[in-house]
Design an enzyme around this catalytic site. Structure first.
Site, PDB file in Angstrom:
ATOM      1  N   SER A  82       0.860  -1.174   0.000  1.00  0.00           N
ATOM      2  CA  SER A  82       0.000   0.000   0.000  1.00  0.00           C
ATOM      3  C   SER A  82       0.894   1.221   0.000  1.00  0.00           C
ATOM      4  O   SER A  82       2.098   1.122   0.268  1.00  0.00           O
ATOM      5  CB  SER A  82      -0.845  -0.030   1.282  1.00  0.00           C
ATOM      6  OG  SER A  82      -1.407   1.224   1.570  1.00  0.00           O
ATOM      7  N   TYR A  95      -2.078  -1.090  10.603  1.00  0.00           N
ATOM      8  CA  TYR A  95      -2.062  -1.270   9.150  1.00  0.00           C
ATOM      9  C   TYR A  95      -0.744  -0.772   8.569  1.00  0.00           C
ATOM     10  O   TYR A  95      -0.097  -1.462   7.776  1.00  0.00           O
ATOM     11  CB  TYR A  95      -3.250  -0.516   8.537  1.00  0.00           C
ATOM     12  CG  TYR A  95      -3.430  -0.737   7.058  1.00  0.00           C
ATOM     13  CD1 TYR A  95      -4.092  -1.866   6.587  1.00  0.00           C
ATOM     14  CD2 TYR A  95      -2.968   0.186   6.123  1.00  0.00           C
ATOM     15  CE1 TYR A  95      -4.282  -2.068   5.222  1.00  0.00           C
ATOM     16  CE2 TYR A  95      -3.147  -0.008   4.764  1.00  0.00           C
ATOM     17  CZ  TYR A  95      -3.804  -1.138   4.323  1.00  0.00           C
ATOM     18  OH  TYR A  95      -3.984  -1.340   2.979  1.00  0.00           O
TER      19      TYR A  95
END
Length: 185
Positions: A82, A95
């Site tokens: 990401s 995350y």
């Protein structure tokens, strides 16, 4: 399968290998999100996030890497990182931590897998408008005290060149390129 369950991962990969005469490509893409300020984050939520993202990546990688080695024909391991593999955002500590960890795992796999023709890459897209991201928009608006449109424009797409979400097709094309790229094995 539950990617945090070693037995399920090994059985699932065995089923795939039996059906497709081996394992040549792994796309490690299991992931969830939990929006919370770090000071309010429950340890159980932290552990769950890291288990799915990192333990899952480890277990699927180890199982597939062993098969790729034993098959002797190389392979590709692709991690779904990401923008958070390289940057941080508020309210996403586990995350961000997990996505940074995937980059380290990928680099290790590249070095260890090279001996038997297995290459690894991490795709690090910006925000892709998936159900995971859709769910975050109202959560971040609430937690940051701004509108949903402000979350999209000033948080999610703030640092993009074109102010647009990355598309699923964009990510799929990169994954296909990495999977099909010929190995030096």
């Amino acid at each position: 399968m539950d990617v945090t369950n070693e037995k399920q991962v090994e059985e699932g990969v065995a089923q795939v290998a039996a059906r497709f005469s081996g394992v040549d490509i792994l796309v490690s893409n299991a992931g969830v999100q939990h929006i919370s300020a770090l000071v309010d984050l429950e340890f159980a939520d932290w552990r769950r996030m890291l288990a799915i993202h990192l333990d899952g990546a480890f277990l699927t990688t180890r199982t597939c890497l062993r098969r790729m080695r034993d098959q002797g024909r190389g392979g590709a391991i692709i991690y779904m990182g990401s923008v958070h593999s390289k940057e941080a955002s508020p309210l996403k500590a586990p995350y961000v931590t997990a996505k940074h960890g995937l980059v380290g795992l990928c680099k290790t796999v590249a070095k260890e897998g090279a001996a038997f023709g297995v290459r690894s890459n991490t795709i690090c897209p910006g925000f892709v408008r998936t159900p995971l991201v859709e769910k975050q928009i109202p959560e971040q608006a609430r937690d940051l005290g701004i509108t949903e449109q402000e979350v999209i424009k000033n948080v999610m797409l703030k640092n993009t060149v074109d102010g647009e979400f990355t598309t699923l097709a964009d990510v799929a094309e990169v994954a296909l390129f990495f999977a099909a790229f010929p190995s030096n094995a």
